[in-house]
Design a protein around this motif. Structure first.
Motif, short mmCIF file in Angstrom:
data_model
loop_
_atom_site.label_atom_id
_atom_site.label_comp_id
_atom_site.label_asym_id
_atom_site.label_seq_id
_atom_site.Cartn_x
_atom_site.Cartn_y
_atom_site.Cartn_z
N THR A 247 0.78 -1.07 -0.01
CA THR A 247 0.02 0.02 -0.03
C THR A 247 0.98 1.14 0.01
O THR A 247 1.64 1.39 0.68
N ILE A 248 0.62 2.04 -0.99
CA ILE A 248 1.45 3.19 -1.15
C ILE A 248 0.50 4.37 -0.53
O ILE A 248 -0.19 5.19 -1.47
N ASP A 249 0.25 4.70 0.81
CA ASP A 249 -0.28 5.67 1.10
C ASP A 249 0.33 6.90 1.60
O ASP A 249 -0.42 8.09 1.93
N SER A 250 1.51 7.04 1.44
CA SER A 250 2.18 8.16 1.67
C SER A 250 3.42 8.51 0.71
O SER A 250 4.09 7.38 0.19
N ILE A 251 4.00 9.52 0.56
CA ILE A 251 5.11 9.66 -0.24
C ILE A 251 6.35 9.28 0.29
O ILE A 251 7.47 8.48 -0.24
N GLU A 252 6.53 8.96 1.95
CA GLU A 252 7.53 8.55 2.60
C GLU A 252 7.43 6.95 2.27
O GLU A 252 8.39 6.48 2.23
N ASP B 248 -0.90 -0.62 -4.37
CA ASP B 248 -2.19 -0.02 -3.90
C ASP B 248 -2.02 1.41 -3.68
O ASP B 248 -1.48 1.54 -2.55
N TYR B 249 -2.47 2.02 -5.00
CA TYR B 249 -2.02 3.44 -4.88
C TYR B 249 -3.02 4.20 -3.91
O TYR B 249 -4.49 4.35 -4.15
N GLY C 249 9.15 -4.95 -17.61
CA GLY C 249 8.49 -5.99 -17.37
C GLY C 249 6.96 -5.67 -17.46
O GLY C 249 6.56 -4.56 -18.33
N ASP C 250 6.14 -6.67 -17.17
CA ASP C 250 4.63 -6.25 -17.47
C ASP C 250 3.83 -5.72 -16.44
O ASP C 250 3.90 -5.92 -15.38
N ILE C 251 3.11 -4.56 -16.85
CA ILE C 251 2.20 -4.13 -16.00
C ILE C 251 0.85 -4.29 -16.18
O ILE C 251 0.55 -3.86 -17.46
N THR C 252 -0.10 -4.33 -15.32
CA THR C 252 -1.47 -4.78 -15.67
C THR C 252 -2.27 -4.03 -14.53
O THR C 252 -2.09 -3.84 -13.28
N TYR C 253 -3.54 -3.44 -15.00
CA TYR C 253 -4.40 -2.74 -14.24
C TYR C 253 -5.75 -2.91 -14.92
O TYR C 253 -5.90 -2.79 -16.13
N THR D 60 2.69 6.63 -17.80
CA THR D 60 1.47 5.98 -17.32
C THR D 60 0.99 6.90 -16.25
O THR D 60 1.89 7.52 -15.42
N SER D 61 0.03 6.74 -15.84
CA SER D 61 -0.43 7.40 -14.44
C SER D 61 -1.62 6.63 -13.72
O SER D 61 -2.30 5.92 -14.23
N PHE D 62 -1.43 6.77 -12.49
CA PHE D 62 -2.39 6.07 -11.62
C PHE D 62 -2.93 7.22 -10.58
O PHE D 62 -2.14 8.01 -9.97
N ALA D 63 -3.99 6.95 -10.16
CA ALA D 63 -4.90 7.73 -9.30
C ALA D 63 -5.04 6.79 -7.96
O ALA D 63 -5.10 5.85 -7.85
N PRO D 64 -5.20 7.69 -6.56
CA PRO D 64 -5.60 6.97 -5.43
C PRO D 64 -6.94 5.94 -5.78
O PRO D 64 -7.73 6.23 -6.38
N GLY D 65 -6.60 4.72 -5.15
CA GLY D 65 -7.80 3.81 -5.36
C GLY D 65 -7.51 2.67 -6.42
O GLY D 65 -8.28 1.84 -6.56
N GLN D 66 -6.27 2.90 -7.25
CA GLN D 66 -5.91 2.00 -8.17
C GLN D 66 -5.13 0.97 -7.68
O GLN D 66 -4.09 1.29 -6.96
N VAL D 67 -5.12 -0.33 -8.01
CA VAL D 67 -4.32 -1.33 -7.79
C VAL D 67 -3.50 -1.70 -8.93
O VAL D 67 -4.42 -2.22 -10.01
N VAL D 68 -2.30 -1.80 -9.07
CA VAL D 68 -1.55 -1.99 -10.19
C VAL D 68 -0.47 -3.09 -10.09
O VAL D 68 0.30 -3.13 -8.99
N HIS D 69 -0.65 -4.12 -10.86
CA HIS D 69 0.15 -5.41 -10.75
C HIS D 69 1.22 -5.43 -11.64
O HIS D 69 1.17 -4.89 -12.99
N VAL D 70 2.39 -5.83 -11.00
CA VAL D 70 3.84 -5.64 -11.69
C VAL D 70 4.69 -6.86 -11.80
O VAL D 70 4.61 -7.60 -10.67
N LYS D 71 5.14 -7.24 -12.93
CA LYS D 71 5.78 -8.70 -13.22
C LYS D 71 6.86 -8.25 -13.69
O LYS D 71 7.00 -7.92 -15.29
N PHE D 72 8.08 -8.22 -12.98
CA PHE D 72 9.32 -7.77 -13.49
C PHE D 72 10.09 -8.69 -14.40
O PHE D 72 10.08 -9.94 -14.02
#
Length: 303
Positions: free
Chosen positions: A6-11, A46-47, A60-64, A77-89
């Motif tokens: 979960t990416i809920d902050s910049i930190e 989880d952005y 790698g592959d990125i899926t949303y 590419t751009s993502f907004a709060p509430g989106q879950v992005v799947h990454v396979k490196f």
């Protein structure tokens, strides 16, 4: 098993990749200097923040939304709060991307905060990445550099306004670049419009409306393998009309045909077109035609 972060902050993001946090609500990042040694080969983010990345190499592959991004070299590419992005490196990947992350709290009470919904590309999903020309890449990088320079200065009373204005400038350029991309993909866009028209006709021809109710924009976007926002913007830019206006026009035309050319009751016509309640159909028709269904029927009978 895929790990969910979960990416809920910049930190939280900076800590994950080994970046220094210069501002608690915004960060300009260079992934080429990131530490990815601890990342698993498959991961889901989880952005809870806004994110915008310019990709320089394929890693790698990125899926949303269960569809893969068209995410190759030189894409945004751009993502907004509430989106879950799947990454396979891919094995032994070395990330090479620059990007921007900012927390929703940064833009609260600003012109950017009030207008953030206009940047509909944050909700684009499958096969909808933005491909930049070399000149456009330079503009993107220059905007990031201006934000970065502001972050490196001591924070003062002007910092927030200047940072938000530069973010807004970057997003405005992305809007321009997407408009250009819609134009250069004119043939592919026409294929989408043709598919939309066919699916819209079939929805009513196959009596699907009577079984499942009024169709939604999301229904036709899914049929075209696009996100609702991208689908809506594409149709609007190609035709000047929104998908919802196309759907409404189709329903009104079918209703007129039934009222003028059949003895079916208004209630039966309403149910066949997907309305749950005849009163809803009456209001819908009057809003679109300027008279009630019965008034229209009497007018056509006396013509």
């Amino acid at each position: 098993m895929e790990q969910l972060l979960t990416i809920d902050s910049i930190e939280a993001y900076n800590r994950l990749f080994g970046f220094e946090t210069r501002h608690p609500l915004v960060s300009v990042i260079d992934m080429s200097s990131s530490d990815t040694s601890r990342l698993p080969p498959e991961i889901a983010y989880d952005y809870r923040v806004y994110a915008l990345f310019l990709k320089q190499t394929y890693c790698g592959d990125i899926t949303y939304g269960r569809q893969p991004y068209d995410y190759q070299e030189g894409t945004v590419t751009s993502f907004a709060p509430g989106q879950v992005v799947h990454v396979k490196f891919k094995p032994d990947f070395k990330p090479n991307a620059r990007g921007l992350l900012f927390h929703p709290d940064l833009i609260r009470g600003t012109s950017l905060g009030r207008g953030i919904e206009q940047y509909s590309f944050f909700d684009y999903s499958s096969r909808e990445a933005l491909h930049l020309s070399d000149d456009e890449k330079e503009i993107f990088a220059d905007c990031l550099e201006k934000i970065k320079m502001e972050l490196e200065r001591p924070i003062d009373k002007h910092s927030k306004q200047l940072i938000c204005r530069n973010i807004e400038l970057l997003l405005d350029y992305c809007m321009r670049f997407y408009d250009r991309q819609f134009i250069t993909r004119h043939k592919a866009n026409n294929d989408v419009l043709t598919r939309f028209e066919q699916e819209l006709n079939n929805y009513f021809k196959d009596k699907q409306a009577a079984r499942e109710g009024l169709p939604s924009v999301r229904f036709f976007a899914d049929k075209c393998f696009l996100s609702p926002n991208y689908f809506g913007d594409l149709v609007k830019k190609e035709t000047g009309r929104s998908p919802q206006e196309f759907i409404q026009g189709k329903i009104i035309d079918l209703a007129k045909d039934e009222l003028a050319g059949s003895d079916k009751s208004v209630t039966e016509i309403a149910y066949n077109l997907g309305f749950q309640y005849p009163q809803h159909f009456n209001r819908y028709f009057k809003r679109g035609v300027g008279m009630t269904p019965m008034e229209y029927r009497r007018t056509e009978a006396g013509a």
